[in-house]
Design an enzyme around this catalytic site. Structure first.
Site, mmCIF file in Angstrom:
data_model
loop_
_atom_site.group_PDB
_atom_site.id
_atom_site.type_symbol
_atom_site.label_atom_id
_atom_site.label_comp_id
_atom_site.label_asym_id
_atom_site.label_seq_id
_atom_site.Cartn_x
_atom_site.Cartn_y
_atom_site.Cartn_z
ATOM 1 N N GLY A 1 30.857 -85.734 24.976
ATOM 2 C CA GLY A 1 30.917 -84.998 26.242
ATOM 3 C C GLY A 1 31.881 -85.626 27.223
ATOM 4 C CG ASP B 1 28.012 -78.309 18.712
ATOM 5 O OD1 ASP B 1 27.043 -79.067 18.963
ATOM 6 O OD2 ASP B 1 28.007 -77.095 18.998
ATOM 7 C CB VAL B 2 26.545 -83.945 19.874
ATOM 8 C CG1 VAL B 2 27.767 -84.746 20.276
ATOM 9 C CG2 VAL B 2 25.996 -83.131 21.049
ATOM 10 C CE1 TYR C 1 19.749 -82.007 31.978
ATOM 11 C CE2 TYR C 1 18.388 -82.875 33.758
ATOM 12 C CZ TYR C 1 19.566 -82.905 33.011
ATOM 13 O OH TYR C 1 20.547 -83.838 33.306
HETATM 14 P P1 NAD Z 1 29.654 -81.797 32.533
HETATM 15 O O1 NAD Z 1 29.327 -80.365 32.368
HETATM 16 O O2 NAD Z 1 30.772 -82.192 33.442
HETATM 17 O O3 NAD Z 1 29.923 -82.467 31.102
HETATM 18 C C1 NAD Z 1 29.151 -82.205 29.967
HETATM 19 C C2 NAD Z 1 30.088 -82.206 28.780
HETATM 20 O O4 NAD Z 1 29.312 -82.104 27.584
HETATM 21 C C3 NAD Z 1 31.072 -81.040 28.794
HETATM 22 O O5 NAD Z 1 32.418 -81.497 28.657
HETATM 23 C C4 NAD Z 1 30.659 -80.201 27.598
HETATM 24 O O6 NAD Z 1 31.754 -79.546 26.966
HETATM 25 C C5 NAD Z 1 30.022 -81.257 26.709
HETATM 26 N N1 NAD Z 1 29.098 -80.686 25.729
HETATM 27 C C6 NAD Z 1 28.128 -79.769 25.954
HETATM 28 N N2 NAD Z 1 27.522 -79.451 24.822
HETATM 29 C C7 NAD Z 1 28.107 -80.189 23.838
HETATM 30 C C8 NAD Z 1 27.926 -80.284 22.454
HETATM 31 N N3 NAD Z 1 26.994 -79.559 21.813
HETATM 32 N N4 NAD Z 1 28.709 -81.146 21.753
HETATM 33 C C9 NAD Z 1 29.651 -81.894 22.376
HETATM 34 N N5 NAD Z 1 29.881 -81.816 23.695
HETATM 35 C C10 NAD Z 1 29.114 -80.980 24.421
HETATM 36 O O7 NAD Z 1 28.281 -82.484 32.985
HETATM 37 P P2 NAD Z 1 27.985 -83.971 33.471
HETATM 38 O O8 NAD Z 1 27.310 -83.835 34.771
HETATM 39 O O9 NAD Z 1 29.185 -84.833 33.325
HETATM 40 O O10 NAD Z 1 26.878 -84.382 32.401
HETATM 41 C C11 NAD Z 1 26.997 -85.506 31.534
HETATM 42 C C12 NAD Z 1 25.612 -86.070 31.253
HETATM 43 O O11 NAD Z 1 25.044 -86.552 32.471
HETATM 44 C C13 NAD Z 1 24.614 -85.066 30.693
HETATM 45 O O12 NAD Z 1 23.852 -85.668 29.666
HETATM 46 C C14 NAD Z 1 23.720 -84.758 31.883
HETATM 47 O O13 NAD Z 1 22.444 -84.333 31.497
HETATM 48 C C15 NAD Z 1 23.712 -86.091 32.584
HETATM 49 N N6 NAD Z 1 23.332 -86.041 34.010
HETATM 50 C C16 NAD Z 1 24.139 -85.465 34.936
HETATM 51 C C17 NAD Z 1 23.757 -85.477 36.279
HETATM 52 C C18 NAD Z 1 24.613 -84.880 37.365
HETATM 53 O O14 NAD Z 1 24.239 -84.988 38.541
HETATM 54 N N7 NAD Z 1 25.743 -84.292 37.059
HETATM 55 C C19 NAD Z 1 22.539 -86.054 36.660
HETATM 56 C C20 NAD Z 1 21.748 -86.620 35.684
HETATM 57 C C21 NAD Z 1 22.154 -86.622 34.358
#
Ligand code: NAD
Length: 271
Positions: free
Chosen positions: A16, A82-83, A173
């Site tokens: 990701g 795709d993970v 979630y």
């Molecule tokens: P984001 O949407 O910017 O990035 C998520 C990435 O994961 C995307 O590039 C997407 O293409 C990729 N992705 C989705 N499904 C996938 C799959 N099946 N295989 C491979 N790649 C895949 O979101 P983010 O905010 O950067 O999130 C990253 C992590 O941080 C996530 O695990 C999210 O749950 C966690 N998180 C985010 C926040 C926040 O405030 N943004 C808070 C807590 C936790």
């Protein structure tokens, strides 16, 4: 005389990493000296994700992240993966090993979100969130473990403060992130004898598509108002904050089974 960086000659995978937190983790690991494999996907199986589309474009966005890593003098390699698909994960791990010779750090960061009360939640929606957020941590870990045992490496899972609390509209979630923490603590014990560490990063609020496109409208508040209301330190967190914790975990051999919240105090803010 230049000083060697702590992760010099190390190889990290960040899933990701076409997304914002993943990019922050990848760049901070590169700043610490690591070469980085960026694993992301352009097309998902379902539209139940923060972009409400199957076309998420993560592997395309990874080009910009790779450029930032190469500007730091480190190697970057993009793998479309795709993970949730074991065959693609196995191929990604094999490609990493053949390209770089091994794996030192695996960051399971890919994650998705939707918002719905359980009563209205589609089965496909539940499966999608649990699939990426939980199976998507299990599969890359399983595939990389033999290589991490050879390098005495580290697994770093991006969980969430949602792994410690409940949130209305986010039962799937929250369940998925609680699962990531249980998996992290258990795998830390399984791999301790092989000197492989396993830890979790728990982000609070980072300005990414998750908050912008999914949560904010349902909170019926502007993003800035949400931050002022729920974060004691009064500011949101950044992808760089998460990357710095990843470097800490990757370079500390005596920290395992931990889950540190990088949340400006949200989890302490009960009253
Ligand atoms: P984001 O949407 O910017 O990035 C998520 C990435 O994961 C995307 O590039 C997407 O293409 C990729 N992705 C989705 N499904 C996938 C799959 N099946 N295989 C491979 N790649 C895949 O979101 P983010 O905010 O950067 O999130 C990253 C992590 O941080 C996530 O695990 C999210 O749950 C966690 N998180 C985010 C926040 C926040 O405030 N943004 C808070 C807590 C936790």
């Amino acid at each position: 005389m230049s000083t060697a960086q702590p992760l010099e000659d190390k190889v990290s995978i960040v899933t990701g990493a076409g997304g914002q937190i993943g990019a922050g983790i990848a760049v901070e690991l590169a700043k610490a000296g690591s070469d980085v494999v960026i694993a992301d996907v352009n097309v998902l199986d379902t539209e139940y994700n923060q972009q409400s589309s199957t076309d998420v474009g993560g592997a395309d966005r990874a080009q910009e992240v790779a450029g930032r890593i190469e500007e730091l003098g480190r190697r970057a390699h993009i793998v479309e993966c795709d993970v949730t698909h074991a065959d693609q994960v196995a191929a990604m791990v094999e490609e990493t090993v053949s390209e770089f010779g091994g794996i030192d750090v695996l960051c399971n960061n890919a994650g998705i979100i939707t918002v719905d009360p359980v009563e209205e939640m589609k089965e496909e929606e539940w499966d999608s969130v649990m699939g990426v957020n939980v199976k998507g941590v299990f599969l890359p870990s399983k595939a990389a473990i033999p290589h991490l045992k050879e390098s005495n490496g580290a697994i770093i899972n991006t969980a969430s403060i949602a792994g410690s609390i409940g949130a209305s509209g986010l039962a799937h979630y929250c369940a998925s992130k609680h699962a990531v923490l249980g998996f992290t603590k258990s795998l830390a014990l399984e791999l301790a004898g092989d000197d492989v560490t396993v830890n979790a990063i728990c982000p609070g609020i980072v300005d990414t598509p998750m908050w912008n496109k999914v949560l904010t409208p349902t909170l019926d508040e502007a993003y800035e108002d949400t931050i002022k209301r729920v974060i004691p330190l009064g500011r949101d967190q950044t992808p760089e904050d998460m990357g710095k914790l990843a470097v800490f975990y990757a370079t500390n051999r005596n920290v395992t089974g931990q889950a540190l919240a990088v949340d400006g105090g949200i989890l302490q803010n009960v009253i």
